[in-house]
Motif scaffolding. Structure first.
Motif, PDB file in Angstrom:
ATOM      1  N   LEU A   1      16.724   1.918 -49.642  1.00  0.00           N
ATOM      2  CA  LEU A   1      17.070   0.501 -49.592  1.00  0.00           C
ATOM      3  C   LEU A   1      15.825  -0.375 -49.672  1.00  0.00           C
ATOM      4  O   LEU A   1      15.803  -1.371 -50.393  1.00  0.00           O
TER       5      LEU A   1
ATOM      6  N   GLU B   1      24.096  -2.867 -57.765  1.00  0.00           N
ATOM      7  CA  GLU B   1      24.521  -2.025 -56.658  1.00  0.00           C
ATOM      8  C   GLU B   1      24.280  -2.715 -55.309  1.00  0.00           C
ATOM      9  O   GLU B   1      25.105  -2.620 -54.403  1.00  0.00           O
ATOM     10  N   LEU B   2      23.163  -3.402 -55.189  1.00  0.00           N
ATOM     11  CA  LEU B   2      22.894  -4.141 -53.948  1.00  0.00           C
ATOM     12  C   LEU B   2      23.961  -5.212 -53.729  1.00  0.00           C
ATOM     13  O   LEU B   2      24.447  -5.403 -52.606  1.00  0.00           O
TER      14      LEU B   2
ATOM     15  N   ASP C   1      27.054  -5.239 -54.970  1.00  0.00           N
ATOM     16  CA  ASP C   1      28.337  -4.592 -54.685  1.00  0.00           C
ATOM     17  C   ASP C   1      28.433  -4.103 -53.245  1.00  0.00           C
ATOM     18  O   ASP C   1      29.521  -4.045 -52.667  1.00  0.00           O
ATOM     19  N   ASN C   2      27.289  -3.754 -52.664  1.00  0.00           N
ATOM     20  CA  ASN C   2      27.262  -3.233 -51.292  1.00  0.00           C
ATOM     21  C   ASN C   2      26.867  -4.296 -50.259  1.00  0.00           C
ATOM     22  O   ASN C   2      26.582  -3.958 -49.105  1.00  0.00           O
ATOM     23  N   ASN C   3      26.840  -5.566 -50.713  1.00  0.00           N
ATOM     24  CA  ASN C   3      26.488  -6.677 -49.812  1.00  0.00           C
ATOM     25  C   ASN C   3      25.150  -6.454 -49.120  1.00  0.00           C
ATOM     26  O   ASN C   3      24.996  -6.700 -47.917  1.00  0.00           O
ATOM     27  N   GLN C   4      24.172  -5.990 -49.892  1.00  0.00           N
ATOM     28  CA  GLN C   4      22.860  -5.699 -49.326  1.00  0.00           C
ATOM     29  C   GLN C   4      21.760  -6.619 -49.851  1.00  0.00           C
ATOM     30  O   GLN C   4      20.589  -6.428 -49.524  1.00  0.00           O
TER      31      GLN C   4
END
Length: 447
Positions: free
Chosen positions: A286, A322-323, A325-328
């Motif tokens: 991450l 991807e970040l 989509d993953n709320n990151q």
């Protein structure tokens, strides 16, 4: 809504390039600076030079209207020093409140963040907007369209450069909804076997083989290139392959980060760490992946910096997806906290456009300028059908305002902006009969 902003929305004015952000929203602010982006740093494209040379008064008119609307006291047109002919035209009638910013011939001088910094000495906050520092930016064609919309002339055509493997490269106003095939036919057809079409510029554009696609308000270039060309090979590589190869071959030399234009301005982007994220898992993944968030997608790391021929730019793009989509994703405040000082060697790391053009294997094409062509009535009449999407911009698609069988005139409203939403109107680009209504409105010229 303010009457002027309503005119701009009703006229269908959006950013004539990129994602097509509705211009009436950009003009709904109070700022000190209005910037016109005429740097045009993508190789082979020539549309901005044509627009500035031939429609300078409309450009100035649109900028002055925008400046009045947003309360700006300073107007700036960013243009590269090399374009002496265009500069001479602009200087001949330059209003007192508008100045020229003469820029070096490097890529990506036309990036909004680069232009703002060069013009004002200020950096747009990480994750922020130009208006946060008192600036409004638009491209050349958008300002011309602002002027025209204020005169009651909606957007029906867009300026496009057609270049590459075609017999006669050109730049011209093309009707929105005209097919790629028709646009390329006007250039005398394709001169190679297997090919791809780059939509936009060779650095940031996407590729397609579908010539039935329509020209839209955001179209800027159609570049026909051999399928075996370096640009085509890179841009057609599958996502699975680019990540697999990147995971196996990246040696963490960090050249991509050393040459990153946003990184040199101090923004928290490090493509080599995004590449490292392919190779690790767990909590470290991450922290490395977040180094991709501030990527602008300029593609310099992929097309210029990487000695291994990898694709850090697309890896950053897929990592950001991807970040999200993953709320990151980091907040703007977190991004800004990671922002550092401008690199002391920034001005020495600009990539000369001529050298970039050679690296892209486009030097032979660049010998031929895609000069402006005025489409005569006969050629215009050959455009017997257009397919006009109701969504050509960020936000809500327009609502169909016509039905099958209706006769329409060029400039007539065919898609109405959605009330109380981010939306703009759409207009007929030719006169004829509506033969299909869906998310795309098809108009056929009546014989």
């Amino acid at each position: 809504m303010d009457p002027f902003l309503q005119q701009i929305q009703d006229g269908g004015v959006i950013g004539a390039g990129g994602a097509g952000f509705p211009t009436y929203v950009k003009l709904d602010c109070q700022v000190e600076w209005v910037l016109a982006n005429g740097a045009e740093c993508e190789p082979l494209l020539y549309k901005d030079q044509v627009l500035m040379q031939r429609w300078a008064k409309e450009l100035f008119g649109g900028m002055l209207l925008a400046m009045h609307q947003v309360g700006a006291s300073r107007g700036v047109i960013g243009i590269k020093k090399k374009n002496a002919d265009t500069i001479a035209v602009l200087q001949a009638s330059l209003p007192d409140t508008i100045e020229l910013l003469l820029m070096e011939d490097v890529y990506p001088a036309g990036d909004e963040v680069e232009l703002v910094y060069e013009a004002t000495g200020k950096r747009i906050p990480s994750g922020g907007l130009p208006k946060d520092i008192g600036v409004m930016v638009n491209n050349i064609e958008s300002f011309i369209n602002v002027f025209r919309a204020a005169q009651g002339m909606p957007v029906t055509d867009t300026m496009v450069t057609v270049h590459g493997e075609v017999r006669q490269p050109y730049t011209a106003w093309l009707p929105v909804g005209m097919s790629y095939q028709q646009a390329i036919d006007l250039a005398g057809g394709i001169t190679c076997g297997e090919f791809v079409v780059v939509e936009g510029g060779p650095m940031m554009g996407s590729v397609t083989e579908d010539l039935s696609q329509p020209v839209t308000k955001v179209s800027s270039g159609l570049l026909v290139l051999p399928r075996e060309s370096r640009i085509a090979r890179i841009k057609t590589r599958s996502e699975q392959d680019l990540r697999r190869i990147g995971k196996a071959a990246c040696d963490q030399c960090s050249m991509c980060s050393s040459m990153c234009p946003r990184g040199l301005l101090g923004y928290p982007i490090k493509p080599h760490l995004a590449m490292r994220a392919l190779q690790v898992s767990g909590t470290n993944n991450l922290s490395y992946a977040l180094a991709a968030q501030a990527c602008s997608g300029c593609n310099l790391c992929t097309m210029w910096s990487c000695p291994e021929g990898l694709d850090p730019s697309r890896v950053c793009g897929t990592t950001k997806r991807e970040l999200r989509d993953n709320n990151q994703l980091m907040s703007p405040q977190q991004l800004q906290a990671k922002t550092t000082d401008v690199h002391p060697l920034r001005e020495y790391r600009g990539v000369p456009t001529k050298r970039l053009t050679r690296r892209l294997e486009l030097a032979e094409y660049a010998l031929t300028k895609a000069a402006f062509v005025e489409l005569d009535k006969a050629l215009e009449a050959d455009v017997c059908q257009v397919s006009i999407p109701l969504s050509q911009h960020i936000g809500k698609p327009a609502m169909a305002a016509v039905k099958v069988g209706d006769s329409v005139a060029k400039g007539q409203l065919i898609g109405r902006a959605v009330p109380q939403a981010l939306s703009v109107s759409v207009h007929a680009s030719i006169s004829g009969k509506v033969i299909s209504v869906s998310d795309v409105i098809v108009i056929e010229r009546e014989k």
